[in-house]
Design an enzyme around this catalytic site. Structure first.
Site, PDB file in Angstrom:
ATOM      1  CE  LYS A  15     -22.178 -20.656 -15.991  1.00  0.00           C
ATOM      2  NZ  LYS A  15     -22.054 -21.513 -17.138  1.00  0.00           N
ATOM      3  CE1 TYR A  66      -3.923   1.902  -0.003  1.00  0.00           C
ATOM      4  CE2 TYR A  66      -3.397   2.587   2.251  1.00  0.00           C
ATOM      5  CZ  TYR A  66      -4.173   2.701   1.099  1.00  0.00           C
ATOM      6  OH  TYR A  66      -5.190   3.594   1.069  1.00  0.00           O
TER       7      TYR A  66
HETATM    8  C1  LIG Z   1     -25.183 -24.435 -17.649  1.00  0.00           C
HETATM    9  C2  LIG Z   1     -25.816 -23.155 -17.963  1.00  0.00           C
HETATM   10  O1  LIG Z   1     -25.128 -22.193 -18.248  1.00  0.00           O
HETATM   11  C3  LIG Z   1     -27.243 -23.055 -17.943  1.00  0.00           C
HETATM   12  O2  LIG Z   1     -27.927 -24.049 -17.722  1.00  0.00           O
HETATM   13  O3  LIG Z   1     -27.745 -21.924 -18.134  1.00  0.00           O
HETATM   14 MG   LIG Z   2     -26.253 -20.366 -18.217  1.00  0.00          MG
END
Ligand SMILES: CC(=O)C(=O)O
Ligand SMILES: [Mg+2]
Ligand SMILES: NC(=O)C1=CN([C@@H]2O[C@H](COP(=O)(O)OP(=O)(O)OC[C@H]3O[C@@H](n4cnc5c(N)ncnc54)[C@H](O)[C@@H]3O)[C@@H](O)[C@H]2O)C=CC1
Length: 438
Positions: free
Chosen positions: A167, A112
């Site tokens: 994700k 920092y």
């Molecule tokens: C796997 C995915 O991206 C969905 O089912 O929307």
């Molecule tokens: Mg999806």
């Protein structure tokens, strides 16, 4: 509530005598409960406690199973029923962690002020240095407006956050990428494009996720044109990549020539249109489609697909059938043709369960748990970021699909998502093709 979603854990005590667990398993099996993970929590002199995950059809079905286990008697009983999946989400699945440990004042001054100011000046003088002295080039925004969360529909971005966090977990574990969910409270293409453009400098790439059709098409096209970092709508292209790989593998294993096959796509939204376009680009003899939405039909026609009148007609006509409608049970067993390849990809519940399709005569059948864009997007972004690519091109996507095919074990339709080779192979292929295209 539908079956695939209904997973609960039973905490069961049995006397510590061999054979008692078999009685519990038999009671669950006789009532058609599906046993998942089994964890032994305690083995005592007198009794053993296990945590058993089961998938059942409904709350009532679960209740019947619990009653049947308790009715075995002999000291066997269910202590508690827990929702393991919900518990696993407590506090969320992701957090921001520092890569830099502060143990001394010197560390503090390096991380920092005042030390950091010099790094700022280095980047000010040469913005390219941000690639080396910040985490930007290894960070991808996972952007959603919550309008097409899995097959659950327009449930809003906050309700969709568990998917975005998921994700992010996959980006981290399969590709070493930091995925940051960005929840947008607008679906207006002008506003989405402007917002993403305003924040894009924080990121090395943009993954658009569960943004519904048709606005997803315009949003992706405009962002790809206006940003000089990779942008990909996963439900379109990640899904198309993995579907192409599955279709190629299924054809190989059934001695079917894709170029001689008639392929049918049920549902021509984000996933369905992109799958159709990719299969047409790959040279299928004829690509047919159905959708209940006239605009989706027009888009398919514009891209060279043939429109059929009904799902029944499509099931009769096509050798390979792919479904991405979000509608559970849409394909009835009596519609299945002997020897057909059926990929019913809707999550969380498929248009037809693979076991039902196989029983009805399909040669190959899979659902969205198996044929899932998780096999594509981590490696696609890893490869694109490694190559410092400015965009994700069609050849890179085809390369990703072929890398998935090459990573598939003989007899399988797709690789196992936990096989680290598949993500590494996809990344290598995408990086190589990106570098060739420079
Ligand atoms: C796997 C995915 O991206 C969905 O089912 O929307
Ligand atoms: Mg999806
Ligand atoms: N396995 C995987 O990796 C993936 C699976 N999916 C699944 O695909 C499904 C659709 O996702 P998106 O394409 O993003 O949604 P979307 O909303 O863009 O597309 C759905 C399309 O299906 C059509 N449709 C709905 N009901 C229909 C019916 N009864 N008959 C004919 N057409 C019908 C709609 O008109 C729409 O065009 C979701 O369930 C999602 O989970 C999506 C992406 C990846």
């Amino acid at each position: 509530m539908s079956d695939i979603q209904f997973i609960r854990n039973l905490i069961i005590e049995t006397p510590s005598v061999p054979g008692n667990f078999a009685k519990v398993a038999a009671a669950i099996g006789e009532l058609k409960g599906d046993i998942g993970d089994i964890q032994t929590i305690k083995v005592g002199t007198l009794s053993t406690i296990r945590d058993i995950s089961i998938q059942c059809q409904s709350e009532e079905h679960l209740h019947t199973i619990v009653q049947a286990i308790n009715a075995i008697g002999n000291g066997i009983h269910v202590h508690a029923v827990t929702d393991d999946v919900l518990q696993a989400h407590e506090g969320g699945k992701i957090q921001m962690k520092s890569r830099f440990e502060i143990r001394s004042l010197g560390d503090l001054r390096r991380a920092y002020t005042p030390g950091v100011a010099n790094v700022c000046k280095v980047i000010q003088e040469d913005p390219e240095q941000a690639k080396y002295f910040t985490g930007i080039s290894n960070t991808v925004a996972i952007v959603t407006d919550g309008t097409a969360i899995l097959g659950l529909g327009n449930i809003g971005p906050v309700a969709g956050m568990p998917v975005m966090e998921g994700k992010s977990v996959l980006f981290d574990q399969f590709a070493g990428i930091s995925g940051i969910p960005i929840l947008l409270n607008t679906s207006d293409p002008d506003e989405v494009v402007a917002t993403v453009k305003h924040i894009h400098q924080s990121f090395g790439g943009i993954l658009l996720e569960d943004i519904g059709s048709p606005h997803c098409f315009e949003i992706e096209e405009r962002l790809k044109a206006e940003l000089d970092i990779p942008v990909m709508h996963d439900d379109q292209h990640g899904t198309a990549v993995v579907t192409l790989a599955s279709v190629l593998n299924a054809c190989k294993q059934t001695d079917v020539e894709l170029s001689q096959s008639v392929v049918g796509q049920i549902g021509l939204g984000a996933a369905g249109l992109a799958i159709s376009r990719m299969l047409m680009a790959y040279g299928v003899k004829e690509m047919c489609g159905v959708d209940r939405n006239p605009d989706a039909i027009e888009r398919m026609k514009k891209h060279g697909g043939t429109i059929l009148n009904s799902i029944e007609e499509l099931m009769e006509t096509c050798d390979i059938v792919i479904a991405t409608t979000g509608v559970e049970g849409l394909i009835k067993p009596e519609m299945v043709r002997e020897g057909q390849i059926i990929l019913a990809l809707s999550n969380p519940n498929a248009e037809i369960k693979p076991e039902v399709a196989l029983k009805a005569g399909a040669a190959y059948a899979a659902d969205g748990r198996q044929v899932n864009n998780v096999l594509g997007f981590p490696g696609i972004f890893r490869g694109a970021l490694n190559a410092q690519a400015k965009e994700i091109t069609y050849p890179m996507l085809i390369g990703a699909a072929l890398a998935i095919v090459d990573s598939t074990k003989p007899g399988d339709l797709v690789p196992h998502p936990l096989d680290p080779n598949v993500h590494a192979n996809v990344a290598i292929a995408v990086e190589r093709i990106a570098n060739e295209g420079k």
